[in-house]
Design a protein around this motif. Structure first.
Motif, mmCIF file in Angstrom:
data_model
loop_
_atom_site.group_PDB
_atom_site.id
_atom_site.type_symbol
_atom_site.label_atom_id
_atom_site.label_comp_id
_atom_site.label_asym_id
_atom_site.label_seq_id
_atom_site.Cartn_x
_atom_site.Cartn_y
_atom_site.Cartn_z
ATOM 1 N N VAL A 132 0.853 -1.184 0.000
ATOM 2 C CA VAL A 132 0.000 0.000 0.000
ATOM 3 C C VAL A 132 0.891 1.236 0.000
ATOM 4 O O VAL A 132 1.740 1.396 0.895
ATOM 5 C CB VAL A 132 -0.937 0.013 1.219
ATOM 6 C CG1 VAL A 132 -1.806 1.277 1.206
ATOM 7 C CG2 VAL A 132 -1.816 -1.240 1.244
ATOM 8 N N TYR A 133 0.707 2.114 -0.982
ATOM 9 C CA TYR A 133 1.532 3.306 -1.162
ATOM 10 C C TYR A 133 0.712 4.562 -0.854
ATOM 11 O O TYR A 133 -0.404 4.719 -1.351
ATOM 12 C CB TYR A 133 2.007 3.418 -2.617
ATOM 13 C CG TYR A 133 2.878 2.312 -3.145
ATOM 14 C CD1 TYR A 133 4.217 2.544 -3.453
ATOM 15 C CD2 TYR A 133 2.360 1.034 -3.389
ATOM 16 C CE1 TYR A 133 5.019 1.541 -3.984
ATOM 17 C CE2 TYR A 133 3.158 0.024 -3.910
ATOM 18 C CZ TYR A 133 4.487 0.279 -4.213
ATOM 19 O OH TYR A 133 5.268 -0.713 -4.735
ATOM 20 N N LYS A 134 1.310 5.487 -0.091
ATOM 21 C CA LYS A 134 0.660 6.763 0.178
ATOM 22 C C LYS A 134 1.712 7.873 0.225
ATOM 23 O O LYS A 134 2.787 7.691 0.800
ATOM 24 C CB LYS A 134 -0.119 6.732 1.496
ATOM 25 C CG LYS A 134 -1.356 5.831 1.455
ATOM 26 C CD LYS A 134 -2.176 5.955 2.726
ATOM 27 C CE LYS A 134 -3.378 5.009 2.712
ATOM 28 N NZ LYS A 134 -4.352 5.380 1.659
ATOM 29 N N SER A 135 1.363 9.018 -0.385
ATOM 30 C CA SER A 135 2.264 10.160 -0.392
ATOM 31 C C SER A 135 1.459 11.445 -0.454
ATOM 32 O O SER A 135 0.333 11.468 -0.973
ATOM 33 C CB SER A 135 3.209 10.083 -1.603
ATOM 34 O OG SER A 135 3.983 11.256 -1.705
ATOM 35 N N SER A 136 2.050 12.531 0.041
ATOM 36 C CA SER A 136 1.356 13.820 0.068
ATOM 37 C C SER A 136 1.114 14.388 -1.323
ATOM 38 O O SER A 136 0.309 15.302 -1.491
ATOM 39 C CB SER A 136 2.155 14.830 0.898
ATOM 40 O OG SER A 136 3.422 15.069 0.306
ATOM 41 N N ASN A 137 1.799 13.848 -2.343
ATOM 42 C CA ASN A 137 1.582 14.356 -3.705
ATOM 43 C C ASN A 137 0.312 13.801 -4.344
ATOM 44 O O ASN A 137 -0.016 14.133 -5.483
ATOM 45 C CB ASN A 137 2.793 14.065 -4.601
ATOM 46 C CG ASN A 137 2.990 12.570 -4.880
ATOM 47 O OD1 ASN A 137 2.230 11.720 -4.417
ATOM 48 N ND2 ASN A 137 4.023 12.250 -5.639
ATOM 49 N N GLY A 138 -0.400 12.949 -3.613
ATOM 50 C CA GLY A 138 -1.651 12.397 -4.114
ATOM 51 C C GLY A 138 -1.623 10.910 -4.373
ATOM 52 O O GLY A 138 -2.670 10.288 -4.594
ATOM 53 N N THR A 139 -0.435 10.317 -4.345
ATOM 54 C CA THR A 139 -0.350 8.870 -4.547
ATOM 55 C C THR A 139 -1.121 8.134 -3.457
ATOM 56 O O THR A 139 -0.880 8.335 -2.258
ATOM 57 C CB THR A 139 1.114 8.407 -4.550
ATOM 58 O OG1 THR A 139 1.757 8.869 -5.751
ATOM 59 C CG2 THR A 139 1.219 6.889 -4.498
ATOM 60 N N ASP A 140 -2.061 7.314 -3.880
ATOM 61 C CA ASP A 140 -2.889 6.502 -2.971
ATOM 62 C C ASP A 140 -3.204 5.230 -3.734
ATOM 63 O O ASP A 140 -4.119 5.170 -4.543
ATOM 64 C CB ASP A 140 -4.169 7.252 -2.607
ATOM 65 C CG ASP A 140 -4.952 6.553 -1.498
ATOM 66 O OD1 ASP A 140 -4.558 5.437 -1.096
ATOM 67 O OD2 ASP A 140 -5.964 7.118 -1.043
ATOM 68 N N PHE A 141 -2.431 4.183 -3.471
ATOM 69 C CA PHE A 141 -2.369 3.047 -4.388
ATOM 70 C C PHE A 141 -2.158 1.751 -3.612
ATOM 71 O O PHE A 141 -1.442 1.715 -2.614
ATOM 72 C CB PHE A 141 -1.218 3.285 -5.364
ATOM 73 C CG PHE A 141 -0.909 2.153 -6.288
ATOM 74 C CD1 PHE A 141 -1.774 1.800 -7.311
ATOM 75 C CD2 PHE A 141 0.280 1.427 -6.146
ATOM 76 C CE1 PHE A 141 -1.476 0.751 -8.176
ATOM 77 C CE2 PHE A 141 0.582 0.393 -7.004
ATOM 78 C CZ PHE A 141 -0.300 0.050 -8.021
ATOM 79 N N THR A 160 3.395 0.360 3.047
ATOM 80 C CA THR A 160 3.064 -0.615 4.078
ATOM 81 C C THR A 160 2.782 -1.959 3.427
ATOM 82 O O THR A 160 2.039 -2.035 2.444
ATOM 83 C CB THR A 160 1.824 -0.163 4.874
ATOM 84 O OG1 THR A 160 2.107 1.100 5.493
ATOM 85 C CG2 THR A 160 1.462 -1.178 5.951
ATOM 86 N N GLY A 161 3.387 -3.004 3.960
ATOM 87 C CA GLY A 161 3.128 -4.344 3.467
ATOM 88 C C GLY A 161 2.060 -5.024 4.301
ATOM 89 O O GLY A 161 1.936 -4.762 5.500
ATOM 90 N N ILE A 162 1.284 -5.868 3.671
ATOM 91 C CA ILE A 162 0.282 -6.675 4.372
ATOM 92 C C ILE A 162 0.613 -8.137 4.116
ATOM 93 O O ILE A 162 0.679 -8.573 2.960
ATOM 94 C CB ILE A 162 -1.138 -6.338 3.892
ATOM 95 C CG1 ILE A 162 -1.436 -4.854 4.141
ATOM 96 C CG2 ILE A 162 -2.164 -7.222 4.601
ATOM 97 C CD1 ILE A 162 -2.773 -4.401 3.620
ATOM 98 N N ASP A 163 0.851 -8.887 5.191
ATOM 99 C CA ASP A 163 1.298 -10.264 5.009
ATOM 100 C C ASP A 163 0.123 -11.231 4.842
ATOM 101 O O ASP A 163 -1.042 -10.823 4.824
ATOM 102 C CB ASP A 163 2.234 -10.688 6.143
ATOM 103 C CG ASP A 163 1.542 -10.870 7.486
ATOM 104 O OD1 ASP A 163 0.294 -10.891 7.537
ATOM 105 O OD2 ASP A 163 2.263 -11.017 8.497
ATOM 106 N N GLU A 164 0.445 -12.510 4.746
ATOM 107 C CA GLU A 164 -0.573 -13.524 4.465
ATOM 108 C C GLU A 164 -1.592 -13.682 5.594
ATOM 109 O O GLU A 164 -2.657 -14.255 5.396
ATOM 110 C CB GLU A 164 0.116 -14.862 4.190
ATOM 111 C CG GLU A 164 1.051 -15.295 5.301
ATOM 112 C CD GLU A 164 2.006 -16.388 4.875
ATOM 113 O OE1 GLU A 164 2.860 -16.778 5.693
ATOM 114 O OE2 GLU A 164 1.907 -16.865 3.726
#
Length: 409
Positions: free
Chosen positions: A208-217, A390-394
Motif C-alpha cells: 500500500v503506497y501513500k504520499s502527500s503528492n496524491g499517490t494513494d495506491f 506498508t506491506g500486508i502479510d498472508e
C-alpha cells in the motif's frame, strides 16, 4: 576521463557485471561513438578468461535513417542474418554486455506509430528464440556516455566538459570512481541481498503506497513470488552476475489484475525520444485506465496500447529516496539510471524467473498464476521524500516497509 578509472570500470563490467568465466564467449553491443571504451571492456573480458569477444556495432543516425526511409514490413521482419544471430546466441550462450550511450533525443521526430509497431513486431519475432536461452546466460547493461547524451544532461556546459561531467557521474553512481570497483560492488551486493532476504521473510500479499503528492495506491502480490535485488544466478545457480550497473532496487512482479488507485510520477520519463513530465496513472482492477501528463500525453497513452498486457503492471521496485543517483540531483534521461533514483513501477512484462520453480513450469503456467506478459516493460518513478509503503502479510498483519521515502528497517 582518467584512463585508469575507465579501465577499472571496464573491469567491473566484465568481472562483476557479465561475470565472464574461463572459456566463455562474449558478445558486446556498443555504439560506434564509444568504440574506445568497448575495446577496454573487450580487453577486460579476455583478461577474465573469455575465449572470444565479438562486438556488434550500432549507430543511432543509421537507426533514424532506417525509420525514415525503410519499409515498415522490412524493418519488422527478421532476415536470415537476424535469424542467424539468434541461433548463434542460443547455441553459444555468450555473455551479453550492452553499453548504453545513445542520445535521449536521438529518435525524436521519428514516426512514433511506426517505431512502436516495428519494435513490437521484432520483439514478438525474437521471443521464440529468446525463450530457449532464458535464464541460461549472463548479461549486463552499463552506461558509456556519448556526447549527445552528455549535452542533454548538461546543456550549459561546453561539449567536452559535459562529457567529462557525465562520465564522472556515471562512475560515481556505479561505485567505480574511487577505490576498487569490484570490491565496492561486493559490499553493495551484500546490502542488497540482506534487504531482499528481509522482504522475502515477510511473505507479503499486498503493498500500500501513500504520499502527500496524491499517490494513494494498493497492489496485490503473487503468492510465492520472490523479491529480487542485486546479482542474479544463471539456471541451476551456477554463476552470479550483475544485470544492471548501477542498481539500487529490491523488486518483485505483482499480481495481474489486482491494483487500485492512483500514482503520481516523481520524475520525468524519457520514452522513445519524448520526455513525459508531471504525469499520473490511475488503476482499476489491475489495469491502467487513465493517464494525465502536462507534457507528453500522447506518448504516455501509447504505452498502454502496445499490446494486451502493456497497461498492466510487471514490476514493483523499492529504492530509497537517498540513493546515490537521487542524491546526485541529476536527471540522466536514461531508465537504467533514473529508475534507480527512487521507488518505481513498470507497466508491461513481469519477471517470470521470480516465480519459484519457473524452470519446470515455463512461461504459460506462471502467466496463468498471475504473472503479466507483454512485449514492453516501461519503468516510471513514483518515490519521493515522504512516500510511505506498508506491506500486508498472508495473515493480514501490517508491516512498515518504507517510511518518509526510505527503508523502515
Amino acid at each position: 576521463m582518467d584512463k585508469k578509472k575507465l579501465e577499472n570500470y571496464a573491469r567491473l563490467i566484465a568481472v562483476s557485471g557479465g561475470a565472464v568465466q574461463k572459456g566463455q564467449e562474449v558478445y558486446i553491443t556498443s555504439s560506434t561513438e564509444v568504440a574506445y571504451f568497448a575495446e577496454m571492456v573487450a580487453k577486460q573480458c579476455y583478461l577474465a578468461g573469455a575465449s572470444r569477444v565479438r562486438i556488434k556495432w550500432t549507430n543511432e543516425e543509421l537507426d533514424r535513417l532506417n525509420y525514415q526511409y525503410a519499409d515498415e514490413e522490412n524493418l519488422s521482419t527478421l532476415n536470415e542474418l537476424d535469424k542467424g544471430e539468434q541461433e548463434y546466441l542460443n547455441a553459444a550462450l555468450p555473455v551479453m554486455i550492452y553499453l548504453e550511450s545513445d542520445d535521449p533525443d536521438g529518435l525524436a521526430g521519428v514516426d512514433g506509430g511506426k517505431l512502436s509497431r516495428v519494435l513490437k513486431a521484432r520483439k514478438l519475432a525474437i521471443k521464440p528464440f529468446r525463450a530457449k536461452r532464458e535464464n541460461r546466460y549472463q548479461w549486463c547493461i552499463a552506461g558509456a556516455p556519448g556526447m549527445a547524451w552528455a549535452k542533454k544532461v548538461y546543456p550549459d556546459l561546453a561539449p567536452e566538459e559535459a562529457l567529462e561531467a557525465l562520465w564522472t557521474a556515471v562512475l560515481k553512481v556505479s561505485r567505480a570512481f574511487e577505490g576498487d570497483p569490484v570490491k565496492n560492488w561486493e559490499e553493495h551486493e551484500a546490502d542488497l541481498k540482506a534487504r531482499k532476504a528481509k522482504m522475502n521473510s515477510f511473505h507479503l500479499r499486498r503493498l500500500v503506497y501513500k504520499s502527500s503528492n496524491g499517490t494513494d495506491f494498493s497492489v496485490g502480490l503473487i503468492p510465492g513470488v520472490i523479491f529480487e535485488a542485486g546479482g542474479e544466478m544463471t539456471r541451476g545457480g551456477t554463476v552470479l552476475f550483475q544485470p544492471n550497473i548501477p542498481t539500487e532496487e529490491c523488486f518483485t512482479t505483482p499480481m495481474k489484475g489486482d491494483a487500485e488507485g492512483i500514482v503520481y510520477a516523481s520524475k520525468p520519463l524519457s520514452y522513445n525520444g519524448t520526455l513525459i513530465e508531471d504525469f499520473s496513472v490511475r488503476f482499476e482492477k489491475g489495469k491502467a485506465v487513465e493517464v494525465h501528463a502536462k507534457k507528453g500525453q500522447e506518448a504516455l497513452e501509447s504505452i498502454l496500447h502496445i499490446d494486451e498486457g502493456s497497461a498492466y503492471l510487471g514490476e514493483c521496485a523499492l529504492v530509497p529516496f537517498d540513493s546515490p543517483i537521487n542524491l546526485s540531483n541529476i536527471l540522466f534521461f536514461s531508465t537504467l539510471y533514473d529508475e534507480n533514483a527512487a521507488c518505481h513501477l513498470a507497466l508491461g512484462r513481469g519477471f517470470e524467473t521470480l516465480y519459484p520453480g519457473y524452470d519446470e513450469l515455463g512461461d504459460d503456467e506462471v502467466h496463468k498464476r498471475g504473472m503479466n506478459t507483454s512485449t514492453s516493460h516501461v519503468d516510471f518513478m513514483i518515490g519521493n521524500r515522504d512516500l510511505d509503503i506498508t506491506g500486508i502479510d498472508e495473515n493480514g498483519k501490517e508491516i512498515p516497509i518504507f517510511r518518509h521515502g526510505t527503508w523502515a528497517f
